[in-house]
Design an enzyme around this catalytic site. Structure first.
Site, PDB file in Angstrom:
ATOM      1  N   LYS A 126       1.117  -1.078  -0.421  1.00  0.00           N
ATOM      2  CA  LYS A 126       0.104   0.460   0.177  1.00  0.00           C
ATOM      3  C   LYS A 126       0.740   1.199   0.208  1.00  0.00           C
ATOM      4  CE  LYS A 126      -3.145  -1.826   2.848  1.00  0.00           C
ATOM      5  NZ  LYS A 126      -3.779  -1.650   4.301  1.00  0.00           N
TER       6      LYS A 126
ATOM      7  N   PHE B  25     -14.302   4.672   9.190  1.00  0.00           N
ATOM      8  CA  PHE B  25     -13.123   4.604   8.684  1.00  0.00           C
ATOM      9  C   PHE B  25     -13.311   4.798   7.215  1.00  0.00           C
ATOM     10  CE2 PHE B  25     -13.174  -0.106  10.281  1.00  0.00           C
ATOM     11  CZ  PHE B  25     -12.539  -1.084   9.076  1.00  0.00           C
TER      12      PHE B  25
ATOM     13  N   ASN C 233      -0.975  -0.149   7.748  1.00  0.00           N
ATOM     14  CA  ASN C 233      -0.289  -1.077   7.898  1.00  0.00           C
ATOM     15  C   ASN C 233      -0.101  -1.774   6.759  1.00  0.00           C
ATOM     16  OD1 ASN C 233      -2.659  -2.109   6.145  1.00  0.00           O
ATOM     17  ND2 ASN C 233      -3.808  -2.961   8.139  1.00  0.00           N
TER      18      ASN C 233
ATOM     19  N   ARG D  13      -0.937 -14.716   4.327  1.00  0.00           N
ATOM     20  CA  ARG D  13      -1.758 -14.077   5.360  1.00  0.00           C
ATOM     21  C   ARG D  13      -1.455 -14.262   6.190  1.00  0.00           C
ATOM     22  NH1 ARG D  13      -6.478 -10.245   5.437  1.00  0.00           N
ATOM     23  NH2 ARG D  13      -7.611 -11.161   7.253  1.00  0.00           N
TER      24      ARG D  13
ATOM     25  N   HIS E 224      -2.301  -5.160   1.281  1.00  0.00           N
ATOM     26  CA  HIS E 224      -2.987  -6.104   1.986  1.00  0.00           C
ATOM     27  C   HIS E 224      -2.742  -8.071   1.338  1.00  0.00           C
ATOM     28  CE1 HIS E 224      -7.217  -7.507   0.476  1.00  0.00           C
ATOM     29  NE2 HIS E 224      -6.551  -7.579  -0.318  1.00  0.00           N
TER      30      HIS E 224
ATOM     31  N   ARG F  10       3.947  -6.811   9.521  1.00  0.00           N
ATOM     32  CA  ARG F  10       3.059  -5.498  10.040  1.00  0.00           C
ATOM     33  C   ARG F  10       3.883  -5.702  11.167  1.00  0.00           C
ATOM     34  NH1 ARG F  10      -3.108  -6.653   8.257  1.00  0.00           N
ATOM     35  NH2 ARG F  10      -3.382  -5.491   6.172  1.00  0.00           N
TER      36      ARG F  10
ATOM     37  N   TYR G 102     -12.963  -1.913  -0.936  1.00  0.00           N
ATOM     38  CA  TYR G 102     -12.531  -2.155   0.184  1.00  0.00           C
ATOM     39  C   TYR G 102     -14.082  -2.229  -0.306  1.00  0.00           C
ATOM     40  CZ  TYR G 102      -8.122  -1.563   1.959  1.00  0.00           C
ATOM     41  OH  TYR G 102      -6.741  -2.109   2.598  1.00  0.00           O
TER      42      TYR G 102
ATOM     43  N   THR H 231      -4.385  -7.639  11.898  1.00  0.00           N
ATOM     44  CA  THR H 231      -4.614  -6.249  10.998  1.00  0.00           C
ATOM     45  C   THR H 231      -4.245  -4.600  11.869  1.00  0.00           C
ATOM     46  OG1 THR H 231      -6.637  -6.559  10.470  1.00  0.00           O
ATOM     47  CG2 THR H 231      -6.646  -4.331  10.622  1.00  0.00           C
TER      48      THR H 231
ATOM     49  N   GLU I  89     -10.382 -10.148  -6.237  1.00  0.00           N
ATOM     50  CA  GLU I  89      -9.302  -9.236  -6.247  1.00  0.00           C
ATOM     51  C   GLU I  89      -8.499  -9.199  -7.471  1.00  0.00           C
ATOM     52  OE1 GLU I  89      -9.802  -8.643  -1.614  1.00  0.00           O
ATOM     53  OE2 GLU I  89      -7.683  -8.749  -2.436  1.00  0.00           O
TER      54      GLU I  89
HETATM   55  P1  DAT Z   1      -7.196  -6.621   6.929  1.00  0.00           P
HETATM   56  O1  DAT Z   1      -6.152  -5.909   6.108  1.00  0.00           O
HETATM   57  O2  DAT Z   1      -5.747  -7.373   8.126  1.00  0.00           O
HETATM   58  O3  DAT Z   1      -7.724  -7.956   6.045  1.00  0.00           O
HETATM   59  P2  DAT Z   1      -9.479  -5.672   7.547  1.00  0.00           P
HETATM   60  O4  DAT Z   1      -9.882  -6.370   5.895  1.00  0.00           O
HETATM   61  O5  DAT Z   1     -10.820  -6.103   8.892  1.00  0.00           O
HETATM   62  O6  DAT Z   1      -8.229  -5.982   8.084  1.00  0.00           O
HETATM   63  O7  DAT Z   1      -9.579  -4.742   7.140  1.00  0.00           O
HETATM   64  C1  DAT Z   1      -9.444  -3.488   5.518  1.00  0.00           C
HETATM   65  C2  DAT Z   1      -8.429  -2.438   6.685  1.00  0.00           C
HETATM   66  O8  DAT Z   1      -9.155  -1.536   7.124  1.00  0.00           O
HETATM   67  C3  DAT Z   1      -7.466  -2.442   6.959  1.00  0.00           C
HETATM   68  O9  DAT Z   1      -6.041  -2.917   6.245  1.00  0.00           O
HETATM   69  C4  DAT Z   1      -6.962  -1.334   7.806  1.00  0.00           C
HETATM   70  C5  DAT Z   1      -8.321  -0.368   7.487  1.00  0.00           C
HETATM   71  N1  DAT Z   1      -9.240  -0.682   9.345  1.00  0.00           N
HETATM   72  C6  DAT Z   1      -9.782  -1.960   9.362  1.00  0.00           C
HETATM   73  N2  DAT Z   1     -10.197  -1.706  10.932  1.00  0.00           N
HETATM   74  C7  DAT Z   1      -9.675  -0.416  10.994  1.00  0.00           C
HETATM   75  C8  DAT Z   1     -10.334   0.883  12.184  1.00  0.00           C
HETATM   76  N3  DAT Z   1     -11.169  -0.353  13.085  1.00  0.00           N
HETATM   77  N4  DAT Z   1      -9.685   1.605  11.900  1.00  0.00           N
HETATM   78  C9  DAT Z   1      -9.181   1.869  10.552  1.00  0.00           C
HETATM   79  N5  DAT Z   1      -8.914   1.503   9.903  1.00  0.00           N
HETATM   80  C10 DAT Z   1      -9.032  -0.017   9.907  1.00  0.00           C
HETATM   81 MG    MG Z   2      -9.434  -7.532   4.644  1.00  0.00          MG
END
Ligand code: DAT
Ligand code: MG
Length: 148
Positions: free
Chosen positions: A9, A57, A112, A85, A115, A102, A49, A91, A126
């Site tokens: 990212k 967010f 973070n 993963r 992805h 991470r 997303y 996350t 994707e």
């Molecule tokens: P991951 O990237 O570990 O699969 P996710 O799919 O739950 O995580 O969320 C997608 C992205 O959204 C993640 O990489 C960062 C952001 N994100 C997730 N939870 C968040 C939160 N509580 N506040 C801000 N950003 C968040």
């Molecule tokens: Mg995810």
């Protein structure tokens, strides 16, 4: 053999971590079958997303992902989705285990670094979102039989 989508990212690119993160995947034995630098549009970031569109967010996340260049990778290997993963870690960078990408490089939840697709079905969707079919290359590394 599975394929998975990995995004380095914009924070990973800005922090010049792309090469060292890619090295981890190469050293693991995963095969690069697609790789490009992409300036994601807000539309592409929002589609990527989409599952989070109701979350508070979401707007910030879309701005972040479209706020600079991203390295899009298609990686192939046995159990590639779960393997990647695991290498990425939790996350939230503060919760991600040391030794994960991470866990070793970040403290943020949003910023973070990376992805990775979370299921084989989502990997298919994707990969189709980020790559045209002719951008994915099927090839056999010379050491394939030693990797498994
Ligand atoms: P991951 O990237 O570990 O699969 P996710 O799919 O739950 O995580 O969320 C997608 C992205 O959204 C993640 O990489 C960062 C952001 N994100 C997730 N939870 C968040 C939160 N509580 N506040 C801000 N950003 C968040
Ligand atoms: Mg995810």
């Amino acid at each position: 053999m599975e394929r998975t989508l990995v995004l380095l990212k914009p924070d990973a690119v800005q922090r010049r971590l792309s090469g060292s993160i890619l090295t981890r995947f190469e050293q693991k034995g995963l095969k690069i079958v697609g790789m490009k630098l992409v300036q994601a549009s807000p539309e592409l970031a929002a589609k990527h997303y989409d599952v989070h569109k109701e979350r508070p967010f979401f707007g910030s996340l879309v701005s972040f992902l479209s706020g600079g260049p991203t390295v899009a990778l298609a990686l192939e290997g046995r159990e590639a989705v779960a393997t990647v993963r695991g290498m990425i870690g939790a996350t939230d960078g503060t919760k991600a285990s040391p030794g994960t990408i991470r866990g070793d490089h970040g403290l943020s939840v949003q910023n973070n670094l990376i992805h990775g697709s979370d299921s084989v079905d989502n990997a298919h969707l994707e990969l189709a979102l980020w790559f045209c079919p002719n951008e994915l290359v099927s090839w056999t590394p010379v050491d394939q039989s030693w990797i498994g």
